[in-house]
Design a protein around this motif. Sequence first.
Motif, PDB file in Angstrom:
ATOM      1  N   GLY A  49     -14.302 -16.977  46.836  1.00  0.00           N
ATOM      2  CA  GLY A  49     -12.907 -16.700  46.899  1.00  0.00           C
ATOM      3  C   GLY A  49     -12.213 -16.824  48.385  1.00  0.00           C
ATOM      4  N   LEU A  50     -13.117 -16.740  49.529  1.00  0.00           N
ATOM      5  CA  LEU A  50     -12.595 -16.984  50.799  1.00  0.00           C
ATOM      6  C   LEU A  50     -13.428 -17.869  51.608  1.00  0.00           C
ATOM      7  N   PRO A  51     -12.843 -19.127  51.927  1.00  0.00           N
ATOM      8  CA  PRO A  51     -13.796 -19.951  52.561  1.00  0.00           C
ATOM      9  C   PRO A  51     -14.262 -19.496  54.047  1.00  0.00           C
ATOM     10  N   MET A  86     -12.759  -0.875  44.166  1.00  0.00           N
ATOM     11  CA  MET A  86     -13.254  -1.202  42.593  1.00  0.00           C
ATOM     12  C   MET A  86     -12.333  -1.355  41.423  1.00  0.00           C
ATOM     13  N   GLU A  87     -11.213  -0.334  41.876  1.00  0.00           N
ATOM     14  CA  GLU A  87      -9.990  -0.272  41.014  1.00  0.00           C
ATOM     15  C   GLU A  87      -9.051  -1.464  40.910  1.00  0.00           C
ATOM     16  N   SER A  88      -9.040  -2.301  42.074  1.00  0.00           N
ATOM     17  CA  SER A  88      -8.219  -3.403  42.310  1.00  0.00           C
ATOM     18  C   SER A  88      -8.719  -4.510  41.546  1.00  0.00           C
ATOM     19  N   LEU A  91      -9.768  -9.153  43.364  1.00  0.00           N
ATOM     20  CA  LEU A  91     -10.164  -9.155  44.711  1.00  0.00           C
ATOM     21  C   LEU A  91     -11.410 -10.148  44.768  1.00  0.00           C
ATOM     22  N   PRO A  92     -11.813 -10.708  45.827  1.00  0.00           N
ATOM     23  CA  PRO A  92     -13.202 -11.481  45.991  1.00  0.00           C
ATOM     24  C   PRO A  92     -14.287 -10.437  45.508  1.00  0.00           C
ATOM     25  N   ASN A 133     -21.341 -11.329  38.587  1.00  0.00           N
ATOM     26  CA  ASN A 133     -20.829 -12.438  37.935  1.00  0.00           C
ATOM     27  C   ASN A 133     -19.911 -13.631  38.467  1.00  0.00           C
ATOM     28  N   LYS A 134     -19.762 -13.283  39.696  1.00  0.00           N
ATOM     29  CA  LYS A 134     -18.799 -14.306  40.444  1.00  0.00           C
ATOM     30  C   LYS A 134     -19.555 -14.769  41.768  1.00  0.00           C
TER      31      LYS A 134
END
Length: 172
Positions: A49-51, A86-88, A91-92, A133-134
């Motif tokens: 998610g962030l190069p 964790m609640e957000s 996020l990456p 998973n990501k």
Amino acid sequence: PLEDAATVPVHLSDGEIFTIPSFRLENDFGPSGLGAMERLQIVGVGMPGLPEEILFDTDEQAKVLEEEEDRFSEEDDDDEDFEELMESDGLPPLKMKCLADGLSLESINDKSKSLGEGSKLAFQVAATHDMGNKIINGGNVRIRFRYRGPSPTPGIEIWRKREIALKVVRVK
């Protein structure tokens, strides 16, 4: 000395913060002894998610922006910060932080320090609750050190780099 392209394994579970053991950052002043560093950037490369993400920069304006964006702090309770993370949603899956207490151009260019007395540096890697998973690219993340010294020609900047590879291994 840590060789360029060294690989460090990072065993990380979903919802965990891992601190990579600290190491010393020192300037090799070259054969003339005159080599000085004018700028240092430490960049996290290849995080999902962030190069690229700048983790540390000796440039004053960049430092201010980094401090505003920083979600973790050595002074705060890591558990509380991570619960917020964790609640957000959105996020990456991985977030990295550079722990560079006292690192500055003055400390890097201090010729009075002997070999092995350089500034200590460590990194933290935090994983969200669904990191597994990501993870893409096999969990390969790099820490890139970009640096430059004085240029013989005004207006031309010559940047050099060294990298440390991290292999994020998901532990269930």
